[in-house]
Design a protein around this motif. Structure first.
Motif, PDB file in Angstrom:
ATOM      1  N   ALA A 107      -6.100  -2.006   1.345  1.00 27.32           N
ATOM      2  CA  ALA A 107      -6.770  -3.297   1.217  1.00 27.32           C
ATOM      3  C   ALA A 107      -7.140  -3.592  -0.229  1.00 27.32           C
ATOM      4  CB  ALA A 107      -8.023  -3.310   2.091  1.00 27.32           C
ATOM      5  N   GLY A 108      -6.873  -4.802  -0.657  1.00 23.47           N
ATOM      6  CA  GLY A 108      -7.243  -5.232  -2.001  1.00 23.47           C
ATOM      7  C   GLY A 108      -6.246  -4.846  -3.077  1.00 23.47           C
ATOM      8  N   THR A 109      -5.106  -4.256  -2.679  1.00 21.18           N
ATOM      9  CA  THR A 109      -4.078  -3.885  -3.661  1.00 21.18           C
ATOM     10  C   THR A 109      -2.728  -4.426  -3.183  1.00 21.18           C
ATOM     11  OG1 THR A 109      -3.321  -1.827  -2.637  1.00 21.18           O
ATOM     12  CG2 THR A 109      -5.342  -1.703  -3.950  1.00 21.18           C
ATOM     13  N   ASN A 110      -1.684  -4.177  -3.979  1.00 21.75           N
ATOM     14  CA  ASN A 110      -0.354  -4.600  -3.531  1.00 21.75           C
ATOM     15  C   ASN A 110       0.370  -3.477  -2.802  1.00 21.75           C
ATOM     16  OD1 ASN A 110       0.330  -2.909  -5.599  1.00 21.75           O
ATOM     17  ND2 ASN A 110       1.830  -4.271  -6.522  1.00 21.75           N
ATOM     18  N   ALA A 111      -0.344  -2.382  -2.482  1.00 24.18           N
ATOM     19  CA  ALA A 111       0.263  -1.274  -1.763  1.00 24.18           C
ATOM     20  C   ALA A 111       0.333  -1.621  -0.279  1.00 24.18           C
ATOM     21  CB  ALA A 111      -0.551   0.006  -1.976  1.00 24.18           C
ATOM     22  N   ASN A 112       1.525  -1.774   0.235  1.00 21.95           N
ATOM     23  CA  ASN A 112       1.697  -2.251   1.607  1.00 21.95           C
ATOM     24  C   ASN A 112       3.127  -1.969   2.037  1.00 21.95           C
ATOM     25  OD1 ASN A 112       1.749  -3.659   3.992  1.00 21.95           O
ATOM     26  ND2 ASN A 112       1.094  -5.612   3.115  1.00 21.95           N
ATOM     27  N   THR A 113       3.288  -1.163   3.075  1.00 31.03           N
ATOM     28  CA  THR A 113       4.651  -0.899   3.548  1.00 31.03           C
ATOM     29  C   THR A 113       4.625  -0.634   5.052  1.00 31.03           C
ATOM     30  OG1 THR A 113       6.642   0.453   3.205  1.00 31.03           O
ATOM     31  CG2 THR A 113       4.546   1.618   3.138  1.00 31.03           C
ATOM     32  N   MET A 114       5.744  -0.860   5.699  1.00 36.01           N
ATOM     33  CA  MET A 114       5.887  -0.451   7.091  1.00 36.01           C
ATOM     34  C   MET A 114       6.170   1.046   7.106  1.00 36.01           C
ATOM     35  SD  MET A 114       8.237  -3.460   8.669  1.00 36.01           S
ATOM     36  CE  MET A 114       8.263  -2.965  10.374  1.00 36.01           C
ATOM     37  N   VAL A 115       5.697   1.706   8.164  1.00 37.09           N
ATOM     38  CA  VAL A 115       5.966   3.135   8.328  1.00 37.09           C
ATOM     39  C   VAL A 115       6.699   3.275   9.657  1.00 37.09           C
ATOM     40  CG1 VAL A 115       4.920   5.421   8.489  1.00 37.09           C
ATOM     41  CG2 VAL A 115       3.914   3.699   6.983  1.00 37.09           C
ATOM     42  N   VAL A 116       7.962   3.627   9.573  1.00 37.42           N
ATOM     43  CA  VAL A 116       8.861   3.555  10.721  1.00 37.42           C
ATOM     44  C   VAL A 116       9.278   4.961  11.124  1.00 37.42           C
ATOM     45  CG1 VAL A 116      11.040   2.561  11.526  1.00 37.42           C
ATOM     46  CG2 VAL A 116       9.696   1.354   9.789  1.00 37.42           C
ATOM     47  N   PRO A 117       9.144   5.312  12.430  1.00 40.11           N
ATOM     48  CA  PRO A 117       9.577   6.654  12.842  1.00 40.11           C
ATOM     49  C   PRO A 117      11.059   6.858  12.521  1.00 40.11           C
ATOM     50  CG  PRO A 117       9.160   5.241  14.751  1.00 40.11           C
ATOM     51  CD  PRO A 117       8.660   4.506  13.550  1.00 40.11           C
ATOM     52  N   GLY A 118      11.367   8.037  12.016  1.00 41.71           N
ATOM     53  CA  GLY A 118      12.762   8.329  11.667  1.00 41.71           C
ATOM     54  C   GLY A 118      13.061   8.111  10.195  1.00 41.71           C
ATOM     55  N   TYR A 119      12.115   7.462   9.490  1.00 37.41           N
ATOM     56  CA  TYR A 119      12.344   7.175   8.069  1.00 37.41           C
ATOM     57  C   TYR A 119      11.148   7.580   7.230  1.00 37.41           C
ATOM     58  CZ  TYR A 119      16.319   4.502   9.656  1.00 37.41           C
ATOM     59  OH  TYR A 119      17.497   4.150  10.237  1.00 37.41           O
ATOM     60  N   VAL A 120      11.411   7.823   5.959  1.00 44.94           N
ATOM     61  CA  VAL A 120      10.348   8.099   4.993  1.00 44.94           C
ATOM     62  C   VAL A 120      10.186   6.850   4.129  1.00 44.94           C
ATOM     63  CG1 VAL A 120       9.623   9.552   3.062  1.00 44.94           C
ATOM     64  CG2 VAL A 120      10.918  10.559   4.968  1.00 44.94           C
ATOM     65  N   SER A 121       8.974   6.287   4.148  1.00 44.95           N
ATOM     66  CA  SER A 121       8.676   5.149   3.284  1.00 44.95           C
ATOM     67  C   SER A 121       8.087   5.675   1.991  1.00 44.95           C
ATOM     68  CB  SER A 121       7.664   4.207   3.939  1.00 44.95           C
ATOM     69  OG  SER A 121       8.134   3.774   5.191  1.00 44.95           O
ATOM     70  N   GLN A 122       8.564   5.158   0.876  1.00 45.92           N
ATOM     71  CA  GLN A 122       8.062   5.643  -0.407  1.00 45.92           C
ATOM     72  C   GLN A 122       7.828   4.490  -1.363  1.00 45.92           C
ATOM     73  OE1 GLN A 122       9.891   9.174  -2.199  1.00 45.92           O
ATOM     74  NE2 GLN A 122      10.073   8.058  -4.122  1.00 45.92           N
ATOM     75  N   PHE A 123       6.697   4.520  -2.046  1.00 37.89           N
ATOM     76  CA  PHE A 123       6.463   3.548  -3.122  1.00 37.89           C
ATOM     77  C   PHE A 123       5.484   4.159  -4.111  1.00 37.89           C
ATOM     78  CE2 PHE A 123       3.116   2.658  -0.058  1.00 37.89           C
ATOM     79  CZ  PHE A 123       1.999   2.477  -0.858  1.00 37.89           C
ATOM     80  N   THR A 124       5.476   3.604  -5.288  1.00 39.60           N
ATOM     81  CA  THR A 124       4.588   4.103  -6.346  1.00 39.60           C
ATOM     82  C   THR A 124       3.685   2.976  -6.801  1.00 39.60           C
ATOM     83  OG1 THR A 124       6.258   5.688  -7.062  1.00 39.60           O
ATOM     84  CG2 THR A 124       4.517   5.173  -8.630  1.00 39.60           C
ATOM     85  N   THR A 125       2.404   3.285  -6.956  1.00 42.05           N
ATOM     86  CA  THR A 125       1.467   2.282  -7.441  1.00 42.05           C
ATOM     87  C   THR A 125       0.438   2.981  -8.329  1.00 42.05           C
ATOM     88  OG1 THR A 125       0.085   0.400  -6.783  1.00 42.05           O
ATOM     89  CG2 THR A 125      -0.211   2.422  -5.536  1.00 42.05           C
ATOM     90  N   THR A 126      -0.336   2.186  -9.042  1.00 42.78           N
ATOM     91  CA  THR A 126      -1.394   2.733  -9.898  1.00 42.78           C
ATOM     92  C   THR A 126      -2.684   2.006  -9.561  1.00 42.78           C
ATOM     93  OG1 THR A 126       0.195   3.174 -11.656  1.00 42.78           O
ATOM     94  CG2 THR A 126      -2.123   3.111 -12.290  1.00 42.78           C
ATOM     95  N   PHE A 127      -3.746   2.764  -9.308  1.00 43.04           N
ATOM     96  CA  PHE A 127      -5.050   2.155  -9.047  1.00 43.04           C
ATOM     97  C   PHE A 127      -5.813   2.060 -10.363  1.00 43.04           C
ATOM     98  CE2 PHE A 127      -3.779   4.269  -5.114  1.00 43.04           C
ATOM     99  CZ  PHE A 127      -3.917   3.236  -4.214  1.00 43.04           C
ATOM    100  N   ASP A 128      -6.115   0.865 -10.777  1.00 43.33           N
ATOM    101  CA  ASP A 128      -6.830   0.686 -12.052  1.00 43.33           C
ATOM    102  C   ASP A 128      -8.321   0.896 -11.891  1.00 43.33           C
ATOM    103  OD1 ASP A 128      -4.545   0.173 -13.547  1.00 43.33           O
ATOM    104  OD2 ASP A 128      -4.529  -1.930 -12.924  1.00 43.33           O
ATOM    105  N   LYS A 129      -8.866   0.466 -10.743  1.00 45.52           N
ATOM    106  CA  LYS A 129     -10.319   0.527 -10.540  1.00 45.52           C
ATOM    107  C   LYS A 129     -10.700   1.677  -9.628  1.00 45.52           C
ATOM    108  CE  LYS A 129     -11.572  -4.379 -10.870  1.00 45.52           C
ATOM    109  NZ  LYS A 129     -10.757  -5.266 -10.028  1.00 45.52           N
ATOM    110  N   PRO A 130     -11.613   2.547 -10.077  1.00 44.86           N
ATOM    111  CA  PRO A 130     -12.118   3.591  -9.195  1.00 44.86           C
ATOM    112  C   PRO A 130     -12.848   2.965  -8.005  1.00 44.86           C
ATOM    113  CG  PRO A 130     -12.722   4.046 -11.480  1.00 44.86           C
ATOM    114  CD  PRO A 130     -12.190   2.642 -11.430  1.00 44.86           C
ATOM    115  N   GLY A 131     -12.938   3.707  -6.930  1.00 44.65           N
ATOM    116  CA  GLY A 131     -13.636   3.196  -5.750  1.00 44.65           C
ATOM    117  C   GLY A 131     -13.005   3.749  -4.493  1.00 44.65           C
ATOM    118  N   LYS A 132     -13.550   3.326  -3.365  1.00 43.49           N
ATOM    119  CA  LYS A 132     -13.034   3.771  -2.080  1.00 43.49           C
ATOM    120  C   LYS A 132     -12.249   2.620  -1.460  1.00 43.49           C
ATOM    121  CE  LYS A 132     -14.485   6.309   2.025  1.00 43.49           C
ATOM    122  NZ  LYS A 132     -15.595   6.983   2.697  1.00 43.49           N
ATOM    123  N   TYR A 133     -10.986   2.858  -1.199  1.00 44.17           N
ATOM    124  CA  TYR A 133     -10.113   1.823  -0.660  1.00 44.17           C
ATOM    125  C   TYR A 133      -9.808   2.108   0.807  1.00 44.17           C
ATOM    126  CZ  TYR A 133      -9.198   0.429  -5.508  1.00 44.17           C
ATOM    127  OH  TYR A 133      -9.330  -0.001  -6.799  1.00 44.17           O
TER     128      TYR A 133
END
Ligand code: CUA
Length: 158
Positions: A107-133
């Motif tokens: 929530a609050g970031t652009n990190a968002n992907t479907m997680v589908v059985p049978g596949y590995v979803s992978q993406f890379t992102t950087t969190f600029d602001k510390p905190g609990k997401y």
């Protein structure tokens, strides 16, 4: 042959609308790093916890300083339910499901992907602001869908 001016106007407008849509996709892809899923990697959904790639979910520091987070989705939780990463350091998420399709949205970031059985979803992102997401599941996966959540704690000086 003559074309009615209104007809002509709306023919051009249709072109402008299409160009606007394509422009919007191109702009957001660059400005907000919106991308289609990066690669196709398969896994046996019945053997996820036996698979060396997912046997020990959690955070790993990679030799080059980046971080890797491995998480498994299942009805109705994420394993592990909380991970700690460092701010302003690239984080590569590797995700899969043991049962049905889940959605992994930080929530609050652009990190968002479907997680589908049978596949590995992978993406890379950087969190600029510390905190609990909050990680929310955004694909309906059953009775407990609304309870399926996890936390990403981003550590670092603000
Ligand atoms: Cu998992 Cu909805």
């Amino acid at each position: 042959m003559t074309v009615d001016p209104y007809e002509k106007f709306w023919m051009w407008m249709a072109g402008v609308i299409v160009a606007t849509f394509i422009g919007t996709i191109a702009y957001t892809a660059r400005a907000y790093t919106l991308q289609p899923p990066s690669h196709v990697e398969t896994i046996d959904p019945a053997q996820v916890m036996q698979d060396p790639r997912f046997a020990t979910p959690g955070v790993t520091a990679l030799p080059d300083g980046r971080q890797q987070v491995v998480m498994v989705g299942l009805r109705f939780s994420w394993l592990p339910p909380e991970v700690h990463v460092r701010a302003r350091t690239p984080v590569t998420f590797r995700l899969t499901s043991m049962d049905v399709i889940h959605g992994f949205e930080v929530a609050g970031t652009n990190a968002n992907t479907m997680v589908v059985p049978g596949y590995v979803s992978q993406f890379t992102t950087t969190f600029d602001k510390p905190g609990k997401y909050l990680v929310a599941c955004n694909e309906f996966c059953g009775d407990g869908h609304h309870l399926m959540q996890a936390a990403i704690v981003v550590e670092g000086a603000p």
